[in-house]
Design a protein around this motif. Structure first.
Motif, PDB file in Angstrom:
ATOM      1  N   PRO A 496      -8.424  55.656 -24.817  1.00  0.00           N
ATOM      2  CA  PRO A 496      -8.705  56.298 -26.105  1.00  0.00           C
ATOM      3  C   PRO A 496      -7.472  57.023 -26.646  1.00  0.00           C
ATOM      4  CG  PRO A 496     -10.437  56.773 -24.512  1.00  0.00           C
ATOM      5  CD  PRO A 496      -9.322  56.131 -23.751  1.00  0.00           C
ATOM      6  N   GLY A 497      -7.259  56.880 -27.926  1.00  0.00           N
ATOM      7  CA  GLY A 497      -6.160  57.590 -28.570  1.00  0.00           C
ATOM      8  C   GLY A 497      -4.788  57.003 -28.337  1.00  0.00           C
ATOM      9  N   VAL A 498      -4.717  55.820 -27.758  1.00  0.00           N
ATOM     10  CA  VAL A 498      -3.425  55.170 -27.539  1.00  0.00           C
ATOM     11  C   VAL A 498      -3.263  54.056 -28.574  1.00  0.00           C
ATOM     12  CG1 VAL A 498      -2.018  53.795 -25.969  1.00  0.00           C
ATOM     13  CG2 VAL A 498      -3.336  55.725 -25.087  1.00  0.00           C
ATOM     14  N   TYR A 499      -2.203  54.142 -29.351  1.00  0.00           N
ATOM     15  CA  TYR A 499      -1.944  53.182 -30.429  1.00  0.00           C
ATOM     16  C   TYR A 499      -0.555  52.575 -30.244  1.00  0.00           C
ATOM     17  CZ  TYR A 499      -5.997  54.886 -33.060  1.00  0.00           C
ATOM     18  OH  TYR A 499      -7.271  55.212 -33.470  1.00  0.00           O
ATOM     19  N   ALA A 500      -0.353  51.463 -30.894  1.00  0.00           N
ATOM     20  CA  ALA A 500       0.963  50.820 -30.943  1.00  0.00           C
ATOM     21  C   ALA A 500       1.183  50.287 -32.353  1.00  0.00           C
ATOM     22  CB  ALA A 500       1.053  49.686 -29.925  1.00  0.00           C
ATOM     23  N   THR A 501       2.409  50.392 -32.837  1.00  0.00           N
ATOM     24  CA  THR A 501       2.771  49.852 -34.145  1.00  0.00           C
ATOM     25  C   THR A 501       3.819  48.775 -33.923  1.00  0.00           C
ATOM     26  OG1 THR A 501       2.337  51.963 -35.237  1.00  0.00           O
ATOM     27  CG2 THR A 501       3.705  50.388 -36.418  1.00  0.00           C
ATOM     28  N   SER A 502       3.470  47.538 -34.313  1.00  0.00           N
ATOM     29  CA  SER A 502       4.340  46.413 -34.027  1.00  0.00           C
ATOM     30  C   SER A 502       3.981  45.246 -34.939  1.00  0.00           C
ATOM     31  CB  SER A 502       4.202  45.995 -32.563  1.00  0.00           C
ATOM     32  OG  SER A 502       4.981  44.851 -32.275  1.00  0.00           O
ATOM     33  N   THR A 503       4.896  44.291 -35.051  1.00  0.00           N
ATOM     34  CA  THR A 503       4.593  43.055 -35.767  1.00  0.00           C
ATOM     35  C   THR A 503       3.830  42.080 -34.882  1.00  0.00           C
ATOM     36  OG1 THR A 503       6.745  42.168 -35.104  1.00  0.00           O
ATOM     37  CG2 THR A 503       6.619  43.255 -37.260  1.00  0.00           C
ATOM     38  N   GLN A 504       3.778  42.358 -33.574  1.00  0.00           N
ATOM     39  CA  GLN A 504       3.133  41.455 -32.628  1.00  0.00           C
ATOM     40  C   GLN A 504       2.038  42.175 -31.854  1.00  0.00           C
ATOM     41  OE1 GLN A 504       6.087  39.723 -30.055  1.00  0.00           O
ATOM     42  NE2 GLN A 504       7.264  38.834 -31.754  1.00  0.00           N
ATOM     43  N   ALA A 505       1.035  41.415 -31.418  1.00  0.00           N
ATOM     44  CA  ALA A 505      -0.061  41.980 -30.618  1.00  0.00           C
ATOM     45  C   ALA A 505       0.469  42.436 -29.265  1.00  0.00           C
ATOM     46  CB  ALA A 505      -1.154  40.934 -30.425  1.00  0.00           C
ATOM     47  N   GLN A 506      -0.063  43.563 -28.778  1.00  0.00           N
ATOM     48  CA  GLN A 506       0.295  44.071 -27.455  1.00  0.00           C
ATOM     49  C   GLN A 506      -0.851  43.794 -26.486  1.00  0.00           C
ATOM     50  OE1 GLN A 506       3.443  45.117 -27.201  1.00  0.00           O
ATOM     51  NE2 GLN A 506       3.515  44.658 -29.402  1.00  0.00           N
ATOM     52  N   PRO A 507      -0.546  43.469 -25.238  1.00  0.00           N
ATOM     53  CA  PRO A 507      -1.601  43.168 -24.263  1.00  0.00           C
ATOM     54  C   PRO A 507      -2.600  44.321 -24.155  1.00  0.00           C
ATOM     55  CG  PRO A 507       0.550  42.594 -23.368  1.00  0.00           C
ATOM     56  CD  PRO A 507       0.802  43.346 -24.644  1.00  0.00           C
ATOM     57  N   GLY A 508      -3.879  44.013 -24.246  1.00  0.00           N
ATOM     58  CA  GLY A 508      -4.912  45.030 -24.103  1.00  0.00           C
ATOM     59  C   GLY A 508      -5.153  45.854 -25.356  1.00  0.00           C
ATOM     60  N   PHE A 509      -4.628  45.440 -26.499  1.00  0.00           N
ATOM     61  CA  PHE A 509      -4.809  46.156 -27.756  1.00  0.00           C
ATOM     62  C   PHE A 509      -5.495  45.243 -28.778  1.00  0.00           C
ATOM     63  CE2 PHE A 509      -1.871  48.791 -25.647  1.00  0.00           C
ATOM     64  CZ  PHE A 509      -1.769  50.011 -26.299  1.00  0.00           C
TER      65      PHE A 509
END
Length: 529
Positions: A496-509
């Motif tokens: 919970p509360g963990v985000y990523a900003t990227s042009t590509q999908a991140q594993p487990g997101f």
């Protein structure tokens, strides 16, 4: 087209009627803007035009003329016909300026040809002052130029404007160009170089067109009657590489159209500080020293540390170690130009409206995506490589002690310090990205100034930037594949509360939403949409 010896003699006599270009170029302007295209002619960017393909309008009644010939004299495009008859007699028919309306040329294009027809001619209004009217004497002296509105016709499409951006008009420029952006001396060819348009209000702001025309206006045409033609061509090549930020000499730009630029030659640069280059100059940051090498090519002698810090993903060849060696010459801050006083070079300063956006990750699969980085110039290779890039979230110029390691460059975004006039011009076509963090060391980059309304997260201002990391495009031209690179917000499926900003999908997101579009090198939305 072959010509008899008699015809060639007449041709030389006709060209002898033309006064040679004489004026030295004025000093370059103190404030200009980079571009990303040489010609600015869209689909026809790499067309070189044979002068012997000229087709002219019918001569006046009673005049019988031989097939036309064309030549470039400096920046003058001239058609000539040897004729008999006429009342009064006209032994030589000279077509120049408005007399070229209706004239066509044919150039090789995509395995066939394109017909280029001059529809309108007017006197060129350059980027720099003063502007001279196109009198016979001013044109002969090289103080004034004609510019041409040209229509391009192919078999597979309706006729279209050769210059889709900028003023819609083009300068005629001698010689040919390779697809890699190299000037190829060949007096049998010329090109049309599209001119920019002034979209400024309180002060000039030239956009669109191509850098060939800009460099001519800045005082670096590929001809000069008062000094070596070779030196003139070298400085023109230097200027075009510099104006496109083509660090690799491969015909690929590493800047954004409209990036403010200041530049100078070796004499003026050495006067700044005894040969040492200031890190900043009148608000501009040192970018590069551009030099002609022993083989006649153009490469940066060095890049500044800040340029290494902000180098976008598109700088492809830098990662292949094709230039900028040995490392002792890097960065430019360590170089003294006194030893290069007689060299053919230019020094550029820029406002760097783009910044490289880099994603970092720690062992717990937490992410931070930021432009707040520092670069170790002893190991960095630029391009897509993240070796030598470190977090610098406190902006003190030193690498942070942190568990985060760099993962990838997402690409460029527009700087949070975007000049006010450019930001106003872009208006609603760009949107800010906000920097958020919480007390446990988690980070969030989002387009929501309320930090996704997550408990414990708040904006993290840095040096008065209101928590704005930078800007992305809010919309793009869907017909241009190069622009469609969406930046996306992802959320962890398990934490919970963990985000990523990227042009590509991140594993487990999983995808939350698109935040906007990364600026494509070569385009500003306020011009291209």
């Amino acid at each position: 087209m072959k010509a008899s010896g008699r015809t060639l003699t007449r041709w030389c006599l006709a060209m002898g009627l033309l006064t040679a270009l004489g004026a030295e170029a004025d000093p370059p302007p103190v404030n200009s803007a980079q571009g990303t295209k040489l010609h600015g002619s869209g689909r026809f960017e790499n067309v070189n035009i044979p002068l012997n393909s000229i087709e002219v309008s019918a001569p006046p009644t009673g005049l019988v003329c031989e097939p036309p010939m064309a030549a470039m004299s400096g920046g003058r495009l001239v058609g000539v016909q040897i004729c008999t008859g006429g009342n009064p007699p006209m032994p030589v028919r000279v077509l120049e300026g408005v007399g070229l309306v209706g004239t066509s040329f044919r150039a090789p294009f995509e395995g066939r040809s394109v017909k280029l027809t001059i529809d309108q001619v007017r006197c060129h209004v350059g980027i720099t002052a003063p502007t001279f009217p196109c009198t016979d004497q001013n044109v002969a002296d090289g103080k004034a130029f004609w510019e041409y509105r040209v229509t391009a016709s192919t078999e597979d499409a309706a006729p279209q404007a050769l210059c889709p951006t900028g003023s819609g008009f083009a300068l005629a420029v001698p010689h040919a160009w390779s697809t890699g952006g190299e000037l190829i001396p060949n007096y049998e060819y010329f090109t049309f170089a599209c001119a920019p348009k002034d979209e400024g209000t309180s002060q000039p702001f030239f956009v669109g067109g191509g850098v060939i025309a800009k460099c001519i206006d800045w005082g670096y045409p590929p001809w000069n009657a008062t000094s070596s033609q070779g030196v003139a061509r070298e400085y023109h090549q230097l200027c075009t590489r510099m104006a496109t930020a083509d660090y690799c000499g491969e015909g690929r730009s590493n800047t954004l159209d409209g990036t403010p630029l200041k530049f100078m030659g070796p004499h003026d640069a050495i006067q700044l500080d005894g040969g040492n280059l200031p890190v900043t100059l009148e608000g501009y940051s040192l970018e590069a020293v551009w030099k002609v090498d022993d083989c006649g090519g153009v490469r940066p002698l060095c890049l500044s540390k800040k340029r290494w810090d902000t180098l976008p993903l598109e700088a492809t060849c830098v990662n292949r170690k094709l230039l900028l060696a040995p490392r002792a010459t890097r960065p430019c801050e360590s170089l003294n130009l006194s030893a290069y006083a007689s060299s053919t070079l230019l020094v550029s300063y820029s406002l760097f409206i783009d910044r490289s956006l880099v994603m970092f990750k720690d062992a717990a699969n937490s992410y931070v995506t930021t432009t707040a980085v520092t670069v170790d110039e002893s190991t960095i290779e630029g391009g897509s490589s993240v070796t030598g890039i470190h977090l610098d979230l406190d902006a003190d110029g030193a690498a942070d002690v942190t568990p985060f390691t760099p993962q990838r460059k997402e690409g460029p975004i527009l700087s949070s310090k975007l000049p006010a006039d450019i930001r106003a011009r872009m208006g609603s076509l760009i949107k800010p990205l906000y920097r958020c963090a919480n007390s446990t060391g988690r980070y969030l980059l989002t387009d929501d100034h309320q930090c996704e309304r997550l408990a414990g997260f708040a904006l993290q201002p840095l040096n008065g930037d209101q928590g704005i990391e930078g800007f992305v495009y809010s919309s793009v031209d869907v017909t241009s594949a190069g622009q469609r690179r969406p930046l996306k917000l992802w959320r962890s499926l398990v934490a919970p509360g963990v985000y990523a900003t990227s042009t590509q999908a991140q594993p487990g997101f999983f995808l939350v939403r698109e935040l906007g579009y990364l600026p494509a090198v070569g385009q500003l939305p306020a011009r291209d949409l």
